[in-house]
Write a protein that holds these residues in place. Structure first.
Motif, PDB file in Angstrom:
ATOM      1  N   PHE A 172     -33.770 -49.649 -58.097  1.00 21.57           N
ATOM      2  CA  PHE A 172     -32.337 -49.865 -57.672  1.00 21.57           C
ATOM      3  C   PHE A 172     -31.478 -48.965 -58.343  1.00 21.57           C
ATOM      4  N   PHE A 173     -30.689 -48.312 -57.699  1.00 23.69           N
ATOM      5  CA  PHE A 173     -29.743 -47.247 -58.295  1.00 23.69           C
ATOM      6  C   PHE A 173     -28.123 -47.619 -57.689  1.00 23.69           C
ATOM      7  N   ALA A 174     -27.122 -47.353 -58.337  1.00 23.94           N
ATOM      8  CA  ALA A 174     -25.815 -47.558 -57.708  1.00 23.94           C
ATOM      9  C   ALA A 174     -25.061 -46.398 -58.311  1.00 23.94           C
ATOM     10  N   ILE A 175     -24.324 -45.838 -57.163  1.00 24.57           N
ATOM     11  CA  ILE A 175     -23.249 -44.686 -57.422  1.00 24.57           C
ATOM     12  C   ILE A 175     -21.942 -44.998 -56.604  1.00 24.57           C
ATOM     13  N   GLU A 176     -20.977 -44.250 -56.914  1.00 23.00           N
ATOM     14  CA  GLU A 176     -19.849 -44.312 -56.138  1.00 23.00           C
ATOM     15  C   GLU A 176     -20.177 -44.303 -54.304  1.00 23.00           C
TER      16      GLU A 176
END
Length: 113
Positions: A47-51
């Motif tokens: 899992f990754f999170a970006i704008e």
């Protein structure tokens, strides 16, 4: 030196984000227009999170697509971003996207602002 994490966080269930998909969430805020959108990505089980909005024209990336080599392609003008670093891989976007700290605990994914 340990980086301090803020208290703002989003907690979602892993199964809300199927493999090789992206879902847009918002960090909580006092006023609705102050909420910060974040794109949570399930890339091959990690899992990754970006704008959540493209830095080119400010439009949502959620309807874009995720490539086999870990990049998000904007559905509007084709900018390409690396999901791990937020860096622009191909324009017209010029500004990298912010990334967020992600922690997986059991069946939950926690994203810290």
């Amino acid at each position: 030196m340990t980086k301090m994490l803020t208290q703002q966080k989003i907690v979602v269930k892993k199964d809300e984000i199927p493999p090789m998909s992206m879902v847009e969430y918002y960090f909580p805020a006092q006023k609705p227009w102050e909420r910060k959108p974040v794109l949570v990505i399930n890339y091959k089980g990690s899992f990754f999170a970006i704008e959540a909005f493209c830095s080119h024209a400010g439009l949502s990336l959620e309807d874009g697509f995720l490539t086999d080599d870990g990049r998000v392609v904007c559905p509007w003008h084709g900018s390409v971003f690396d999901i791990k670093t937020g860096k622009v891989v191909d324009g017209p976007a010029k500004r990298d996207l912010k990334t967020y700290h992600v922690e997986v605990k059991g069946d939950e994914v926690i994203i810290y602002e």
